[in-house]
Design an enzyme around this catalytic site. Structure first.
Site, mmCIF file in Angstrom:
data_model
loop_
_atom_site.group_PDB
_atom_site.id
_atom_site.type_symbol
_atom_site.label_atom_id
_atom_site.label_comp_id
_atom_site.label_asym_id
_atom_site.label_seq_id
_atom_site.Cartn_x
_atom_site.Cartn_y
_atom_site.Cartn_z
ATOM 1 N N GLY A 183 67.417 -38.232 81.949
ATOM 2 C CA GLY A 183 66.440 -38.932 81.127
ATOM 3 C C GLY A 183 66.357 -38.261 79.767
ATOM 4 N N CYS A 184 66.103 -39.041 78.719
ATOM 5 C CA CYS A 184 66.071 -38.453 77.370
ATOM 6 C C CYS A 184 64.905 -37.488 77.214
ATOM 7 C CB CYS A 184 66.035 -39.547 76.301
ATOM 8 S SG CYS A 184 64.729 -40.777 76.484
#
Length: 342
Positions: A148-149
């Site tokens: 996930g960013c």
């Protein structure tokens, strides 16, 4: 040697970013682009900023001849991604940009994403795609799960500090702002310009954000004990970028020295001089991470700030970096674009 690349989910933001990056790659050629909802259209019709490139038209993923593909990027939503990847030939290397293979325990996936995993055997096979920390595993992997960013940004700050034991594991507060492109390209009322501009808001407050599953998994494994950080994300009225601020109990000098040593040989992670803080402006459109360390006015406390581009280093750039390793080409290939400024 030129490697044939396919992208499934090519009509989303991360798909467009992959195309932009691979367009300058010396060893990769885009052989197939899939976007089931826009099949039959040209890439230029969907993304006019890519009109200058010579690319195959969009097709459904079922139409791709995978016998001609060396590596496939899968940029589909979670749940959809696992169902598609389970049907791909075992001969194809895969970098998945969704959440489907980030969590190793199927029960953890069910807890955070609300459904039973459709491909648990593949989930066990997948290598977590935070390149700087899983580089050797990624080189030999068939399936890599992009992070996930938000999770990536927090981990660039915290992983070296947890591993070195220089911060209090029970007093970690992470405050993060993410640009609106992090929510994807689908239409949502809260993302309309009139709803979003000239303001900002916290969301998933109190420990409900799904990237906490990644934090729990990775930080607890590093520490050898449960580590549960306090994390609040905010939606910012800007297109690209993540700015994460960590409030920690620890000596500023030790924190700075630990981060500097951890990233001394990493081409994409830059620790700024003590006291300087990064800006999303300075990493926009690039695969770079900037980290700044500032002593708090209270002794024994420190603030660490990190900035990266959520679509590049937080997703598509990270995916390309991993693909380079998986196919045995220079890790930096296609990724040394300077940030866009202003």
């Amino acid at each position: 040697m030129t490697h044939s690349i396919a992208i499934i989910g090519a009509s989303g933001y991360t798909g467009a970013e992959l195309i932009r990056l691979i367009a300058t790659h010396p060893s990769f050629e885009i052989a197939a682009l899939a976007a089931n909802s826009k099949a039959g259209q040209s890439v230029g019709a969907v993304f006019p900023h890519l009109r200058h490139l010579t690319l195959p038209d969009l097709v459904t993923w079922e139409q791709i001849d995978f016998s001609e593909i060396d590596l496939c990027f899968c940029a589909l939503p979670h749940k959809t991604s696992q169902e598609v990847i389970a049907k791909l030939p075992k001969t194809v290397k895969i970098v998945d940009l969704s959440a489907d293979f980030r969590l190793r325990d199927p029960e953890d996936y069910k807890t955070w994403y609300g459904n039973t995993h459709a491909a648990p055997d593949l989930q066990k096979e997948a290598v977590y795609g935070l390149t700087e920390f899983y580089r050797e595993d990624i080189k030999s992997a068939r399936l890599v799960a992009g992070t996930g960013c938000n999770a990536a940004t927090g981990q660039y700050i915290l992983r070296p500090l947890i591993q070195a034991g220089v911060i209090d594991l029970d007093e970690i507060i992470l405050d993060l702002q993410c640009g609106v492109s992090g929510a994807g390209r689908s239409l949502k009322e809260n993302l309309l310009h009139a709803e979003l501009s000239e303001g900002t808001n916290a969301y998933a407050v109190g420990g409900t954000h799904r990237h906490l599953g990644e934090f729990d998994q990775e930080f607890s494994a590093l520490a050898g004990r449960p580590v549960h950080i306090q994390f609040t994300p905010h939606l910012g009225p800007f297109n690209r970028g993540i700015l994460a601020t960590a409030y920690l109990r620890g000596a500023a000098d030790a924190v700075f020295e630990t981060l500097s040593a951890a990233y001394a040989d990493e081409p994409f992670v830059q620790v700024l001089p003590m006291g300087e803080t990064p800006s999303t402006h300075h990493v926009r459109g690039s695969n770079f991470v900037h980290i700044g360390v500032v002593p708090d006015r209270r002794a024994g406390r420190v603030i660490v700030v990190a900035a990266l581009d959520n679509l590049c280093k937080g997703s598509s750039g990270q995916a390309l970096q991993n693909a380079n390793l998986m196919l045995g080409v220079d890790e930096l290939s296609g990724l040394m674009l300077a940030p866009c400024f202003p």
